[in-house]
Design an enzyme around this catalytic site. Structure first.
Site, PDB file in Angstrom:
ATOM      1  N   GLU A  36      10.633  16.712  15.412  1.00  0.00           N
ATOM      2  CA  GLU A  36      11.113  16.420  14.060  1.00  0.00           C
ATOM      3  C   GLU A  36      10.322  17.248  13.062  1.00  0.00           C
ATOM      4  O   GLU A  36       9.123  17.044  12.884  1.00  0.00           O
ATOM      5  CB  GLU A  36      10.960  14.926  13.749  1.00  0.00           C
ATOM      6  CG  GLU A  36      11.444  14.562  12.357  1.00  0.00           C
ATOM      7  CD  GLU A  36      11.176  13.112  11.997  1.00  0.00           C
ATOM      8  OE1 GLU A  36      11.865  12.598  11.103  1.00  0.00           O
ATOM      9  OE2 GLU A  36      10.274  12.502  12.604  1.00  0.00           O
ATOM     10  N   GLU A  46      10.125   1.196  10.742  1.00  0.00           N
ATOM     11  CA  GLU A  46      11.173   2.210  10.550  1.00  0.00           C
ATOM     12  C   GLU A  46      10.479   3.546  10.721  1.00  0.00           C
ATOM     13  O   GLU A  46       9.659   3.949   9.903  1.00  0.00           O
ATOM     14  CB  GLU A  46      11.807   2.058   9.169  1.00  0.00           C
ATOM     15  CG  GLU A  46      13.154   2.758   9.052  1.00  0.00           C
ATOM     16  CD  GLU A  46      13.028   4.156   8.477  1.00  0.00           C
ATOM     17  OE1 GLU A  46      13.025   5.115   9.277  1.00  0.00           O
ATOM     18  OE2 GLU A  46      12.942   4.289   7.254  1.00  0.00           O
ATOM     19  N   LYS A  99       0.846  -1.203   0.000  1.00  0.00           N
ATOM     20  CA  LYS A  99       0.000   0.000   0.000  1.00  0.00           C
ATOM     21  C   LYS A  99       0.875   1.244   0.000  1.00  0.00           C
ATOM     22  O   LYS A  99       1.603   1.500   0.961  1.00  0.00           O
ATOM     23  CB  LYS A  99      -0.912   0.041   1.225  1.00  0.00           C
ATOM     24  CG  LYS A  99      -1.898   1.219   1.189  1.00  0.00           C
ATOM     25  CD  LYS A  99      -2.601   1.441   2.505  1.00  0.00           C
ATOM     26  CE  LYS A  99      -1.803   2.319   3.435  1.00  0.00           C
ATOM     27  NZ  LYS A  99      -1.710   3.741   2.967  1.00  0.00           N
ATOM     28  N   CYS A 123      13.989  10.663   6.718  1.00  0.00           N
ATOM     29  CA  CYS A 123      13.973  10.241   8.116  1.00  0.00           C
ATOM     30  C   CYS A 123      15.360  10.342   8.743  1.00  0.00           C
ATOM     31  O   CYS A 123      15.488  10.634   9.939  1.00  0.00           O
ATOM     32  CB  CYS A 123      13.437   8.820   8.242  1.00  0.00           C
ATOM     33  SG  CYS A 123      14.346   7.586   7.289  1.00  0.00           S
TER      34      CYS A 123
END
Length: 473
Positions: free
Chosen positions: A375, A245, A172, A279
């Site tokens: 972040e 992750e 997906k 990331c």
């Protein structure tokens, strides 16, 4: 700009599946809807899982060399269609064409290189009376959920090892960037046996349906830590295997012995690559006081010189923030910094339509500022001054995340000593944003669970099976 397909379709059981229900896809450079993707629901998910379950019975016993060859063929097809895919990628993602093409070609390379890995058989005993072997066998049907920042590369990180290990897959893409992945599904329909590789797209309701589905043996998810927690909670209900992750607030530590002019551009790209939507990008840049002003000014000059704009325009280096929710979040962080009276060093002008944010540096904010503790995942970078090594290591580690970090110094041994003290899964020395198909990526703390890439990442898609084999007297 290349012509769009007339319609995009799901790939289920090796066939095209069209749906009446559609999902709007926006060009982030304009904010305008330019296409629709199919919006799959429970019925399409059930159909895809059923197809993958049937296919698993044959695929798991297919010789690994045949599985390897299929992945290489898939990579060749992606490479052959790279120009078309890159144009579509830029349209839905916003990244300039050169970077879009690099991701498409890099994904093909990743599939090929990763397909060369071998699944080991570990011998734990080989005595006069018996031999004990540990084999690694496939799990079953894998659910793969991919984010919008690297929609093709991060899909390849999951497709390759899942299928090489003998699993089947339902993939997906993000609802913000579904089209390139759907098109890849269309291109690869004849590469794998029916049901081995399925691609479905949908809105935010589809992900929870997938993670709760009893037909999946494993979930591999890349995305935010907040969503990762929900994925883990859902998977726990029937003990699905998981790989997560997740987020990062990565620190780079710059020692005073570096050549500022030589490293400034690398440091800038390590923070702002893909409009800082990475990331493992540098999200907190700690600079020694002796060189702070010099490096700050050099980075600010780069921010003013490098062009932000629509990805098909010549000379554009950085594109928009990919989607409106993330755009608003980045703007809120910048507004909060401005309201706190922090010094913002902005880059050059940006287009006044679309989700564009100027490349922005924050000049030595306090460690408790939101722009430091959160972040950003967008083009805003705090520059933080330090004098003492013990102090900066403590500050770098003072975060719930632990994905990656970097140390820059003319003295590699000194940098390595600091690297060992950082609580992260990866540390780069005098480089950044490096990864290979043969090296595992794993997060510490709230940055993830499990591993991706390399043999350890491949084995995440298997379970051990120990065989105790007697020897003749």
């Amino acid at each position: 700009m290349s012509t769009l397909p007339d319609a995009f379709t799901l790939t289920i059981d090796g066939e095209a599946v069209s749906l009446v229900n559609g999902l709007d896809v926006r060009n982030p450079a304009t904010g305008e809807v330019f296409a629709q993707a199919p919006a799959a629901g429970a019925a399409e998910l059930d159909r895809a899982v059923a197809a993958a379950t049937r296919a698993f019975e044959t695929w798991k016993t297919t010789p690994i060399e045949e599985r390897r060859a299929a992945l290489v063929k898939a990579a060749d097809i992606i490479e052959a269609n790279a120009e078309e895919l890159a144009a579509l990628f830029t349209r839905e993602h916003g990244r300039p064409l050169r970077g879009a093409l690099a991701e498409i070609q890099g994904s093909a390379m990743w599939l090929k290189a990763g397909s060369m890995l071998d699944i080991p058989v570990d011998v734990t005993e080989d005595s006069d009376t018996r031999r004990v072997e540990v084999h690694h066998v496939p799990l079953g049907v894998v659910c793969a959920i991919v984010p919008w920042n690297f929609p093709v590369l991060l899909a390849a990180w999951k497709i390759g090892p899942a299928l090489l290990a003998g699993n089947t897959l339902v993939l997906k893409p993000s609802p913000f960037t579904p089209l390139t992945t759907l098109r890849i599904g269309e291109l690869l329909r004849d590469v794998f046996p029916r049901g081995v590789f399925n691609v479905i797209s949908g809105d935010d309701a589809l992900g929870p349906l997938m993670t709760a589905h009893k037909g999946f043996a494993k979930i591999t998810f890349t995305g935010s830590t907040a969503t990762g927690r929900r994925v883990m909670e859902s998977a726990a209900k029937d003990l699905k295997r998981i790989t997560l992750e997740l987020g990062g607030n990565d620190a780079a530590i710059i020692l005073p012995d570096v050549d500022v002019d030589a490293v400034a551009a690398q440091l800038f790209e390590g923070a702002f690559h893909n409009t800082a939507q990475v990331c493992v990008a540098t999200k907190r840049l700690f600079i020694h006081a002796d060189i702070y002003d010099q490096l700050r000014d050099r980075l600010h000059q780069l921010a003013r010189d490098l062009t932000v704009g629509e990805g098909t325009q010549k000379g554009v280096r950085y594109g928009p923030v990919q989607n409106e929710p993330q755009y608003r979040r980045v703007k809120q962080l910048i507004d909060d910094a401005r309201e706190r009276g922090l010094t913002l060093l902005e880059g050059g002008p940006v287009p006044d339509v679309g989700y564009f944010v100027p490349l922005t540096l924050v000049d030595n904010p306090p460690d408790d500022a939101r722009v430091v503790t959160e972040e950003a995942f967008g083009p805003v970078l705090p520059l933080l001054k330090f004098n003492d090594i013990d102090d900066v290591v403590a500050r770098a580690n003072d975060t719930e995340y632990g994905l990656a970090g970097a140390v820059w110094s003319a003295d590699v041994d000194k940098a390595l000593e600091i690297a060992h003290r950082l609580d992260t899964g990866t540390v780069w020395i005098n480089q950044n944003l490096q990864s290979t198909p043969f090296t595992p990526l794993a997060g510490a703390k709230q940055s993830g669970f499990g591993q991706e890439n390399g043999v350890p990442g491949l084995l995440e898609f298997t379970r051990p099976k120990s065989l105790f084999i007697p020897k003749s007297a």
